[in-house]
Design a protein around this motif. Sequence first.
Motif, short mmCIF file in Angstrom:
data_model
loop_
_atom_site.label_atom_id
_atom_site.label_comp_id
_atom_site.label_asym_id
_atom_site.label_seq_id
_atom_site.Cartn_x
_atom_site.Cartn_y
_atom_site.Cartn_z
N GLN A 58 83.05 75.01 66.73
CA GLN A 58 81.86 75.29 67.54
C GLN A 58 81.91 76.70 68.12
O GLN A 58 80.90 77.40 68.18
CB GLN A 58 81.73 74.25 68.65
CG GLN A 58 81.36 72.87 68.15
CD GLN A 58 81.66 71.76 69.15
OE1 GLN A 58 81.79 72.04 70.36
NE2 GLN A 58 81.77 70.53 68.69
N ALA A 106 76.87 69.24 68.11
CA ALA A 106 78.15 69.47 68.81
C ALA A 106 78.42 68.40 69.87
O ALA A 106 79.54 67.86 69.96
CB ALA A 106 78.16 70.86 69.45
N THR A 113 81.89 68.61 64.13
CA THR A 113 82.64 69.85 64.39
C THR A 113 83.58 69.64 65.57
O THR A 113 83.35 68.77 66.42
CB THR A 113 81.69 71.02 64.71
OG1 THR A 113 80.80 70.62 65.78
CG2 THR A 113 80.87 71.41 63.49
N LEU A 118 75.17 73.27 65.31
CA LEU A 118 75.52 73.25 66.73
C LEU A 118 74.79 72.14 67.50
O LEU A 118 75.30 71.66 68.51
CB LEU A 118 75.21 74.61 67.37
CG LEU A 118 76.19 75.74 67.05
CD1 LEU A 118 75.66 77.06 67.58
CD2 LEU A 118 77.57 75.43 67.62
#
Length: 447
Positions: free
Chosen positions: A386, A208, A381, A205
Amino acid sequence: MNIIQEFETIAAISTPLGTGGVGVIRISGDKSFEIAQKILDTKSLAPGRICHGWVMDNNVKIDEVVILPFKNPNSYTGEDVIEIQCHGGLNVVRNILDLVLKNGARMAERGEFTKRAFLNKKLDLSQAEAVDDLIHAKTSNFAIQSAKNLSGVLAEKIKEIKKDLFETASKIVAGIDFPEDVPEPEYPFLIESFRNTIKEIDRILNCAKSSDILRQGVKVAIVGRPNVGKSSLFNALLNLDRAIVTDIAGTTRDVIKESLDLGIAVTLIDTAGIREDENIDKVEEIGIEYSKQSAKEADLILFLYDAKEGLTEEDKEIYETIKNKSHLVIANKIDLTENFKETLQNTIKISTTKNIGLDELKETIKENIYKFTPEETEFITNKRQQNCLERSKESLERALHAAQAEELQDMIYIDVKSALLALEEITGEVINDDILNNIFDHFCIGK
């Protein structure tokens, strides 16, 4: 795509329409070889061997072609596949496709070839989405990153996280179902396990924002009053005459956008000169409002003023509106003055007509846009992935808090199971038809 259609033989043009050296028509399904033999003058379609022949329509030669036959499961879709490489003219590829459809195939839907590859377990869902990213990559950097996902980098990481979480979940279930034979896992063990898994999800993450920037790019707006050389700078950065340049105030009356590859996709925006004048017409007034809106939405602003005239009151008023955003101060027409005084710090001095300072400016723009993302992004991603990771993390955080409070482990297991299901959505092990159709509807026909 409904369940009946999935078993039909499909066909589509897999290369962009237009004049070119080669066009490709792809056929996939049980009737692929049968259809090919109907329209070709060669019968030697041996899987794995390139063939040569003519496409025929009632003894009329349509085009000389190269044929690539693939036998299931050794093909992109996992089905029998025929790829016909013909000359790239618009009418040539359409004539061959029409002939294929007339002989038993139906037109493929958007992304249907890749969807079949997913359904036939040739790709997982993250790899299928990487195919679309690779096709639509705006920069070479993002294309390389997308290829990493296609090779399975993200899928392998998700598999690794799932394996650790599944082992923890299995120990909880064993302790619940067989309490006399298997002790429940200790709470400190669960706490450490959940923390480690959350840490690994956070690793993905944390990329991201970088992923979003690599995919969508950054907006760079050139802002200033009329006649300071915004359109000239726009053209110089693009190395083409895209915007009209004159010495008449208000020449640019609309927002002009072009793409620029600086490792990150850049949308370069030329705006109308911002000025307050009761004599401006309605069209220019609308253009100025668009300019102000573009400045608000831009990730980086190139504030431009005339070095010969110096920083005027109008310039200062415009600068006040953008100074709190990420920006570069640029003095243009430096070749027309010998006594330039730098009013604002770190002013970049250029001349778009004499090509002075443009290389320095380009490097400074690169440095600034690369601040938005690290040089290398570990995991790429998209928003769907996500969202799945966020939901998995939220479930694990609930499980962590429950383990810290030493709550019943059958309640903890519910959150662990939810975390696993969210991760399985990323690779497509758990997915519903609506989500699946939404993903592949964004693909082009022929892929």
